[in-house]
Design an enzyme around this catalytic site. Structure first.
Site, mmCIF file in Angstrom:
data_model
loop_
_atom_site.group_PDB
_atom_site.id
_atom_site.type_symbol
_atom_site.label_atom_id
_atom_site.label_comp_id
_atom_site.label_asym_id
_atom_site.label_seq_id
_atom_site.Cartn_x
_atom_site.Cartn_y
_atom_site.Cartn_z
ATOM 1 N NE ARG A 1 -0.047 -4.064 99.885
ATOM 2 C CZ ARG A 1 -0.839 -4.634 98.972
ATOM 3 N NH1 ARG A 1 -0.753 -4.281 97.694
ATOM 4 N NH2 ARG A 1 -1.700 -5.567 99.327
ATOM 5 C CG ASP B 1 5.656 -1.414 89.312
ATOM 6 O OD1 ASP B 1 5.625 -0.664 90.293
ATOM 7 O OD2 ASP B 1 4.659 -2.038 88.901
ATOM 8 C CG ASN C 1 -0.076 -8.157 88.366
ATOM 9 O OD1 ASN C 1 -1.240 -7.797 88.430
ATOM 10 N ND2 ASN C 1 0.862 -7.467 88.969
ATOM 11 C CB SER D 1 0.365 -10.284 81.496
ATOM 12 O OG SER D 1 1.663 -9.789 81.268
ATOM 13 C CD GLN D 2 1.569 -5.104 86.466
ATOM 14 O OE1 GLN D 2 2.787 -4.953 86.351
ATOM 15 N NE2 GLN D 2 0.914 -4.634 87.516
ATOM 16 N N PRO E 1 -5.851 -13.710 95.235
ATOM 17 C CG PRO E 1 -4.756 -15.714 94.760
ATOM 18 C CD PRO E 1 -5.373 -14.514 94.093
ATOM 19 C CD GLU E 2 -3.378 -10.064 94.284
ATOM 20 O OE1 GLU E 2 -3.659 -9.330 93.322
ATOM 21 O OE2 GLU E 2 -3.540 -11.309 94.258
ATOM 22 C CG ASP F 1 -4.509 -2.833 90.588
ATOM 23 O OD1 ASP F 1 -3.745 -1.926 90.221
ATOM 24 O OD2 ASP F 1 -4.108 -3.831 91.198
ATOM 25 C CD GLU G 1 1.575 2.470 95.080
ATOM 26 O OE1 GLU G 1 1.221 1.447 94.479
ATOM 27 O OE2 GLU G 1 1.116 2.807 96.200
#
Length: 596
Positions: free
Chosen positions: A193, A201, A237, A247-248, A308-309, A343, A541
């Protein structure tokens, strides 16, 4: 040097989107500076780089579509990844007209018809791309002795071609029609996805590309991040406008270090210094808290509303809170947890009694000082000082060495826990360390945020911690926590980047005991990944620590395949340990074995 005359307008765009309570707000840095490596961007995007945010980030259209009953999409991310067929303003105008015609209560079928007319399927902005520097037989394959593992290495190397994506020209010409953030170079995406680039990543993806001798692709991805920092002041992010508020984990400087180590291209790092400094300052200025007279950082987000996602999921968990203000604070904690990359996890739960019990309603990410973030920032400061040394900038070397020393002192005095024998996150609400296992408790070992002269002492305490928590007892790798909550960053899930931090960190201690455990865990990880791939033909993943060779589960979506960081870690460890690992060698794991 490219001047960014419209960057101040970005602050206006952000200010329209930030609506947190006073307890959650923080200021943005000045983004009006010139930067090296900046690239010209489409004039319309420069005027309003978040023009499509009125569709994808907030507002009644987003809320109505994402909360439709019955729901229009199985995955909330599907809608916000779709392309607009008309301008944002035209789409909103026609949506409002439709809502008025339906007395503000459209049916799910009405909304489906609207979406079908005004949006196109996700992924239409991208096209598959085969990296031009892909090599059929990269040199790392020569470092693998076992023939089955070598063949696996060949297949993993081929996956880079499957994960290559290039943005169509129309994205940069009409960015307001998309949620995706335009970048100049093609990318390797995580997979499943996740069809766009993601920040942290990319660190392990780039490491894998470098070991695969795909230097141009790796450099291009890093340059994409430079362009984003130089336009927006930070790296979101992921590559979508709806990630605008967070961010990440900051690993860009580490990406540059990796590239320079492989290519000896010091000029690349030197030319990037302004950009790297700016990202560092973004974190230390906008994520900082004071604990025991030390300035350290926490994960936090600057936007308002649900993610939103994951809109529907956040609205549903928000229903547990009685007021709009309480809901907003909860959304802030969700997004801060997402910024951490974990998360979600019980790592971020603070119960009324100060434990890590509970569920997402107990998320308190912004009240927890995380070991990993502060260790990464220390590493960034040390690397920036190193790059300035290469450039002969002695004043800057001193400046960033001083910043690193201050961070290290804070890490030692606030986060090191003598009783536990490792570093622990700190709970600011209850003013106490959080003595719960997670791999990031050992993250300072990876980035060498510790006194090397104390390696023997630290090694002894870390090995005792591993034994006490029985971390070597899992056949499928070391889990992210020891709590079974159903969240994807809790047990039994085990993740490639966390295995990497553990394995490389133990190796950095350079004691026989730590190095032996490091190799044992690397071997186990290679074998459980190989077993899963041999059975399912997928790189996952995440994996299941309790079962050898099995993909993970839990969280908000099905386990994803691809998978960028899993590929990258395995390729690196096949390169480093391929002469030591064979399918028949011991690793404390057996096919079909389950933890009792």
């Amino acid at each position: 040097m490219f001047k960014l005359p419209t960057i101040s307008l970005l602050l206006v765009s952000w200010s329209c989107l930030v609506a947190l309570s006073q307890a959650k707000t923080y200021s943005l840095p000045d983004l009006t500076t010139d930067y090296n490596n900046a690239i010209p961007v489409d004039e319309e995007e420069a005027q309003d780089p978040f023009a499509s945010c009125k569709i994808y980030c907030e507002g009644n259209l987003l809320h109505t579509i994402q909360t439709a009953v019955p729901k229009l999409f199985a995955d909330s991310k599907t809608f916000v990844d779709m392309k607009l067929n008309n301008s944002p303003d035209k789409t909103l105008e026609d949506f409002n007209a439709m809502m008025e015609a339906k007395n503000q209560t459209p049916s799910s079928e009405d909304l489906k018809q609207f979406v079908d007319k005004y949006f196109s399927a996700p992924g239409t902005e991208l096209e598959k791309w085969t990296p031009t520097d892909w090599k059929e037989n990269p040199s790392f394959l020569d470092l693998i002795s076992d023939p089955d593992l070598k063949q696996w290495g060949v297949e993993l190397n081929s996956i880079w071609k499957d994960l290559g994506r290039k943005m169509k020209d129309e994205v940069s010409k009409n960015p307001e029609y998309y949620s995706i953030i335009p970048v100049p170079n093609p990318v390797i995406v995580p997979g499943g996805r996740f069809i766009e680039f993601y920040y942290w990543d990319s660190y392990w993806i780039i490491r894998g590309l470098l070991y695969s001798q795909m230097f141009d692709t790796a450099r291009g991805m890093i340059e994409n991040f430079f362009s984003i920092v130089n336009r927006f002041g930070f790296i979101p992010n992921g590559g979508r406008v709806y990630y605008h508020g967070r961010s990440q984990p900051p690993l860009l400087t580490g990406m540059v270090k990796s590239y320079v180590d492989f290519t000896n291209d010091d000029k690349f790092a030197i030319d990037a210094l302004d950009t790297l400094e700016h990202e560092f300052e973004f974190f230390v200025n906008n994520h900082n808290v004071t604990v025991k007279n030390h300035s350290l950082c926490v994960y936090r987000d600057s936007s308002s509303g649900p993610r939103p996602e994951s809109y529907r999921e956040d609205v549903e968990t928000g229903e547990e809170f009685p007021t709009d203000e309480a809901k907003e604070l909860h959304y802030s904690e969700l997004k801060a947890g997402a910024e951490s990359g974990m998360d979600f996890s019980s790592r971020w739960f603070i119960s009324p009694t100060g434990t890590n019990d509970g569920n997402r309603s107990a998320l308190s990410t912004t009240s927890i000082v995380p070991v990993d973030l502060n260790a990464y920032l220390y590493w960034n400061a040390k690397l920036i000082a190193e790059f300035h040394s290469k450039a002969g900038n002695t004043k800057k070397v001193t400046e960033y060495e001083t910043k690193a020393e201050k961070l290290l002192l804070g890490i030692q005095e606030v986060l090191w826990n003598e009783e536990a024998g490792v570093w622990l996150d700190y709970d600011m609400i209850n003013q106490k360390p959080r003595d719960y296992y997670t791999p990031t408790n050992l993250s300072p070992l990876w980035v060498k945020a510790f006194n090397i002269s104390e390696s023997e002492k630290i090694s002894a305490s870390v090995m005792a911690y591993i034994e006490r928590n029985k971390l070597d007892s899992f056949p499928g790798g070391v889990p992210n926590t020891l709590s079974y909550t159903g969240e994807q960053w809790d047990a039994p899930n085990v993740w490639a980047p966390m295995q990497y931090i553990l394995v490389e960190g133990l190796n950095n201690l350079n004691t026989p005991e730590a190095k032996n455990m490091s190799l044992k865990w690397a071997t186990r990880w290679v074998k459980t990944n190989f077993a899963a791939f041999s059975k399912d033909r997928h790189m996952y993943e995440k994996y299941n620590a309790d079962e050898f060779g099995v993909g993970g589960g839990g969280g908000e979506y099905e386990v994803q395949t691809g998978f960028g960081w899993s590929n990258g870690v395995i390729i690196e460890w096949l390169s480093k340990h391929g002469r030591d690992i064979s399918i028949g060698s011991g690793c404390g794991c057996l096919a079909g074995e389950k933890r009792q």
